[in-house]
Design an enzyme around this catalytic site. Structure first.
Site, PDB file in Angstrom:
ATOM      1  CG  HIS A  30      -0.383   0.063   2.538  1.00 17.17           C
ATOM      2  ND1 HIS A  30       0.384  -0.959   3.074  1.00 17.17           N
ATOM      3  CD2 HIS A  30      -0.426   1.033   3.507  1.00 17.17           C
ATOM      4  CE1 HIS A  30       0.764  -0.636   4.291  1.00 17.17           C
ATOM      5  NE2 HIS A  30       0.292   0.578   4.578  1.00 17.17           N
ATOM      6  CG  ASP A  54       4.498   3.357   7.640  1.00 17.92           C
ATOM      7  OD1 ASP A  54       3.696   3.484   6.686  1.00 17.92           O
ATOM      8  OD2 ASP A  54       4.202   2.757   8.685  1.00 17.92           O
ATOM      9  CG  HIS A  61      -4.193   0.301   6.744  1.00 14.90           C
ATOM     10  ND1 HIS A  61      -4.239   0.905   7.975  1.00 14.90           N
ATOM     11  CD2 HIS A  61      -2.968   0.584   6.221  1.00 14.90           C
ATOM     12  CE1 HIS A  61      -3.093   1.539   8.190  1.00 14.90           C
ATOM     13  NE2 HIS A  61      -2.310   1.364   7.141  1.00 14.90           N
ATOM     14  CG  HIS A 100       3.537  -1.591  11.568  1.00 18.86           C
ATOM     15  ND1 HIS A 100       4.400  -0.528  11.695  1.00 18.86           N
ATOM     16  CD2 HIS A 100       2.781  -1.340  10.466  1.00 18.86           C
ATOM     17  CE1 HIS A 100       4.171   0.337  10.711  1.00 18.86           C
ATOM     18  NE2 HIS A 100       3.199  -0.133   9.956  1.00 18.86           N
TER      19      HIS A 100
END
Length: 261
Positions: A62, A66, A120, A177
């Site tokens: 995506h 980050d 998301h 993450h």
């Protein structure tokens, strides 16, 4: 091993930024190597040096910075191919190839199927290497958690999570993450008596004490203790007083609670 037997994929997991996971996926047969996202260039370069692998591909889940900030530098250095979700390619640097639901992506002799998992972000995708039992799910699913709903809605995210949940139970899942410890604390407020969750909580404490990552996890494991994958179960609905509500509504409520946790 016969000549026709495919060599297995190898993975190398490492941290980027503060709590992002970087992953390299390596095809032993051809030497091709893909980075799953590129949060920053330096840790990817260090991982390549440590493994002796040559970067040929970047597979982007995506558009968030980050997950993409390292793409330009890595492409300049390695001339690698950048594959990105079709719906978000305009917001991702140096894209060569765009993909959508059901498309196949090759990394050497390895093959991944693209699964659209929006919620998301509106165009988020995941990569499923079926033969190698690997799924790279970005920020859609975390161990014992799921991503924040930033560009989609709860129904969209719930359907995306169902797609991932329906993958084979022995699929190894890599997420974007290291959020597992915080996710466990929240999940225990939903299902405090879930023995699998309590066991996972103890395991996560041990792993963090040993400075080891809490992933990969498996689909089977996540189905046993991740409340966001269990929103259609009575035990989860009852845990938030929504026994008579549908799964999408239960999921939406749990996600809002996590946002405020």
């Amino acid at each position: 091993m016969t000549k026709d037997t495919p060599m297995p994929a190898q993975t190398h997991l490492f941290l980027c930024l503060k709590d992002n996971f970087g992953v390299l996926v390596h095809d032993s047969e051809t030497g091709a190597t893909a980075a799953i996202d590129a949060p920053e260039a330096a840790p990817v370069e260090a991982a390549l040096k440590a493994t002796g692998w040559q970067l040929t591909d970047i597979l982007v889940t995506h558009h968030h910075n980050d997950h993409t900030a390292g793409i330009a530098a890595l492409k300049r250095h390695h001339h690698c191919r950048v594959t990105a979700p079709r719906g978000e390619a305009a917001r991702i640097p140096d894209v060569d190839t765009t993909v959508a639901e059901g498309d196949s992506v090759k990394v050497g002799a390895l093959s991944a199927r693209v699964i659209e998992t929006p919620g998301h972000t509106s165009g988020h995708i995941s990569y499923w290497f079926e033969q190698d039992k690997l799924a790279f799910v970005g920020d859609t699913l975390f161990s014992v958690g799921c991503g924040r709903i930033l560009e989609g809605n709860a129904e969209m995210m719930w359907q995306s999570l169902l797609k991932i949940r329906n993958l084979p139970a022995d699929t190894h899942v890599f997420c974007g993450h290291e959020y597992t410890a915080a996710n466990v604390h929240f999940a225990l407020t939903i299902e405090p008596k879930n023995l699998a969750l309590r066991s996972r909580a103890e395991e996560v404490v041990r792993l963090i004490e040993q400075k080891r990552p809490t992933i990969p996890t498996t689909i089977q494991q996540e189905k046993s203790f991740n409340p966001f994958l269990r929103a259609d179960l009575h035990s989860v609905a009852a845990g938030i007083g929504m026994e008579d509500s549908n799964a999408a509504s239960v999921f939406a409520t749990i996600r809002v609670r996590k946002d405020k946790f």
